[in-house]
Design a protein around this motif. Structure first.
Motif, PDB file in Angstrom:
ATOM      1  N   CYS A 186       0.823  -1.222   0.000  1.00 26.50           N
ATOM      2  CA  CYS A 186       0.000   0.000   0.000  1.00 26.50           C
ATOM      3  C   CYS A 186       0.851   1.263   0.000  1.00 26.50           C
ATOM      4  O   CYS A 186       0.328   2.358   0.176  1.00 26.50           O
ATOM      5  CB  CYS A 186      -0.968  -0.010   1.185  1.00 26.50           C
ATOM      6  SG  CYS A 186      -0.207   0.067   2.801  1.00 26.50           S
ATOM      7  N   SER A 202      -4.102  -6.720  11.695  1.00 24.39           N
ATOM      8  CA  SER A 202      -3.485  -5.397  11.569  1.00 24.39           C
ATOM      9  C   SER A 202      -3.201  -5.052  10.114  1.00 24.39           C
ATOM     10  O   SER A 202      -3.201  -3.882   9.737  1.00 24.39           O
ATOM     11  CB  SER A 202      -2.173  -5.339  12.350  1.00 24.39           C
ATOM     12  OG  SER A 202      -2.400  -5.543  13.710  1.00 24.39           O
ATOM     13  N   ARG A 228      -5.087  -5.741   7.497  1.00 19.69           N
ATOM     14  CA  ARG A 228      -6.317  -5.198   6.897  1.00 19.69           C
ATOM     15  C   ARG A 228      -6.591  -3.774   7.380  1.00 19.69           C
ATOM     16  O   ARG A 228      -7.089  -2.943   6.634  1.00 19.69           O
ATOM     17  CB  ARG A 228      -7.498  -6.109   7.198  1.00 19.69           C
ATOM     18  CG  ARG A 228      -7.476  -7.372   6.374  1.00 19.69           C
ATOM     19  CD  ARG A 228      -8.721  -8.202   6.577  1.00 19.69           C
ATOM     20  NE  ARG A 228      -8.865  -8.682   7.941  1.00 19.69           N
ATOM     21  CZ  ARG A 228      -8.213  -9.726   8.454  1.00 19.69           C
ATOM     22  NH1 ARG A 228      -7.361 -10.385   7.701  1.00 19.69           N
ATOM     23  NH2 ARG A 228      -8.404 -10.102   9.688  1.00 19.69           N
ATOM     24  N   VAL A 229      -6.258  -3.482   8.630  1.00 19.11           N
ATOM     25  CA  VAL A 229      -6.462  -2.131   9.165  1.00 19.11           C
ATOM     26  C   VAL A 229      -5.672  -1.119   8.349  1.00 19.11           C
ATOM     27  O   VAL A 229      -6.156  -0.028   8.056  1.00 19.11           O
ATOM     28  CB  VAL A 229      -6.063  -2.066  10.662  1.00 19.11           C
ATOM     29  CG1 VAL A 229      -6.019  -0.635  11.158  1.00 19.11           C
ATOM     30  CG2 VAL A 229      -7.015  -2.903  11.500  1.00 19.11           C
ATOM     31  N   SER A 230      -4.464  -1.477   7.936  1.00 18.87           N
ATOM     32  CA  SER A 230      -3.638  -0.537   7.173  1.00 18.87           C
ATOM     33  C   SER A 230      -4.234  -0.223   5.804  1.00 18.87           C
ATOM     34  O   SER A 230      -3.918   0.795   5.211  1.00 18.87           O
ATOM     35  CB  SER A 230      -2.219  -1.076   7.022  1.00 18.87           C
ATOM     36  OG  SER A 230      -2.198  -2.196   6.168  1.00 18.87           O
ATOM     37  N   LEU A 231      -5.093  -1.098   5.311  1.00 21.87           N
ATOM     38  CA  LEU A 231      -5.747  -0.871   4.018  1.00 21.87           C
ATOM     39  C   LEU A 231      -7.050  -0.093   4.151  1.00 21.87           C
ATOM     40  O   LEU A 231      -7.661   0.275   3.161  1.00 21.87           O
ATOM     41  CB  LEU A 231      -6.040  -2.208   3.331  1.00 21.87           C
ATOM     42  CG  LEU A 231      -4.833  -3.031   2.895  1.00 21.87           C
ATOM     43  CD1 LEU A 231      -5.278  -4.391   2.381  1.00 21.87           C
ATOM     44  CD2 LEU A 231      -4.035  -2.296   1.843  1.00 21.87           C
ATOM     45  N   ASN A 232      -7.506   0.131   5.390  1.00 25.31           N
ATOM     46  CA  ASN A 232      -8.783   0.792   5.658  1.00 25.31           C
ATOM     47  C   ASN A 232      -9.970   0.036   5.079  1.00 25.31           C
ATOM     48  O   ASN A 232     -10.976   0.624   4.728  1.00 25.31           O
ATOM     49  CB  ASN A 232      -8.802   2.229   5.126  1.00 25.31           C
ATOM     50  CG  ASN A 232      -8.320   3.220   6.147  1.00 25.31           C
ATOM     51  OD1 ASN A 232      -8.282   2.928   7.340  1.00 25.31           O
ATOM     52  ND2 ASN A 232      -7.955   4.397   5.689  1.00 25.31           N
ATOM     53  N   ARG A 233      -9.809  -1.283   4.935  1.00 24.72           N
ATOM     54  CA  ARG A 233     -10.884  -2.125   4.418  1.00 24.72           C
ATOM     55  C   ARG A 233     -10.852  -3.455   5.160  1.00 24.72           C
ATOM     56  O   ARG A 233      -9.949  -4.250   4.968  1.00 24.72           O
ATOM     57  CB  ARG A 233     -10.711  -2.362   2.923  1.00 24.72           C
ATOM     58  CG  ARG A 233     -10.883  -1.095   2.103  1.00 24.72           C
ATOM     59  CD  ARG A 233     -10.532  -1.252   0.644  1.00 24.72           C
ATOM     60  NE  ARG A 233     -11.035  -2.465   0.033  1.00 24.72           N
ATOM     61  CZ  ARG A 233     -10.562  -2.955  -1.105  1.00 24.72           C
ATOM     62  NH1 ARG A 233      -9.587  -2.346  -1.740  1.00 24.72           N
ATOM     63  NH2 ARG A 233     -11.057  -4.055  -1.622  1.00 24.72           N
ATOM     64  N   GLN A 234     -11.830  -3.707   6.003  1.00 18.88           N
ATOM     65  CA  GLN A 234     -11.858  -4.928   6.805  1.00 18.88           C
ATOM     66  C   GLN A 234     -12.302  -6.155   6.010  1.00 18.88           C
ATOM     67  O   GLN A 234     -12.124  -7.280   6.458  1.00 18.88           O
ATOM     68  CB  GLN A 234     -12.787  -4.736   8.009  1.00 18.88           C
ATOM     69  CG  GLN A 234     -12.269  -3.734   9.014  1.00 18.88           C
ATOM     70  CD  GLN A 234     -10.952  -4.164   9.640  1.00 18.88           C
ATOM     71  OE1 GLN A 234     -10.765  -5.327   9.978  1.00 18.88           O
ATOM     72  NE2 GLN A 234     -10.027  -3.235   9.768  1.00 18.88           N
TER      73      GLN A 234
END
Length: 92
Positions: A46, A62, A64-70
Motif C-alpha cells: 500500500c 493489523s 487489513r487495518v492498514s488498508l482501511n478495508r476490513q
C-alpha cells in the motif's frame, strides 16, 4: 511485524474481486543480518515498494487495518520502506 526484502511481483488475472486494485509483491523474510527464511511470502503493497527495497511488513488483522478495508482477504501488507535499521546485541 517483520523486516523483509522485496524479491519480485505477483500478478493474478483471476482472484477474489475484493483484491482488485491491490499490488502484490514477493517478499523474503529477514531473520537477522545474515539469514533469511527460504520460504517466500506474498504481501499486498500500500506504499509503492519495489524490487530490492527493504520493507516493514505487518501481518494478521493489523494488515487489513492498514488498508482501511476490513473485508479484504489479506493477512500481510507492506506498510513501510526501511531506510536504516540500528540495533546493538547485548553480551551475555
Amino acid at each position: 511485524m517483520f523486516v523483509g526484502k522485496v524479491k519480485g511481483s505477483l500478478w493474478a488475472t483471476r482472484k477474489d474481486e475484493k483484491l482488485n486494485g491491490l499490488k502484490f509483491l514477493v517478499v523474503e523474510r529477514q531473520l537477522n543480518d545474515h539469514q533469511t527464511d527460504p520460504a517466500l511470502v506474498i504481501a499486498a503493497d500500500c506504499i509503492g515498494a519495489g524490487e530490492g527495497d527493504q520493507v516493514l511488513v505487518t501481518t494478521g488483522s493489523s494488515a487489513r487495518v492498514s488498508l482501511n478495508r476490513q473485508d479484504v482477504p489479506v493477512d500481510m501488507v507492506i506498510v513501510g520502506i526501511i531506510d536504516k535499521v540500528e540495533y546493538q546485541l547485548d553480551d551475555y
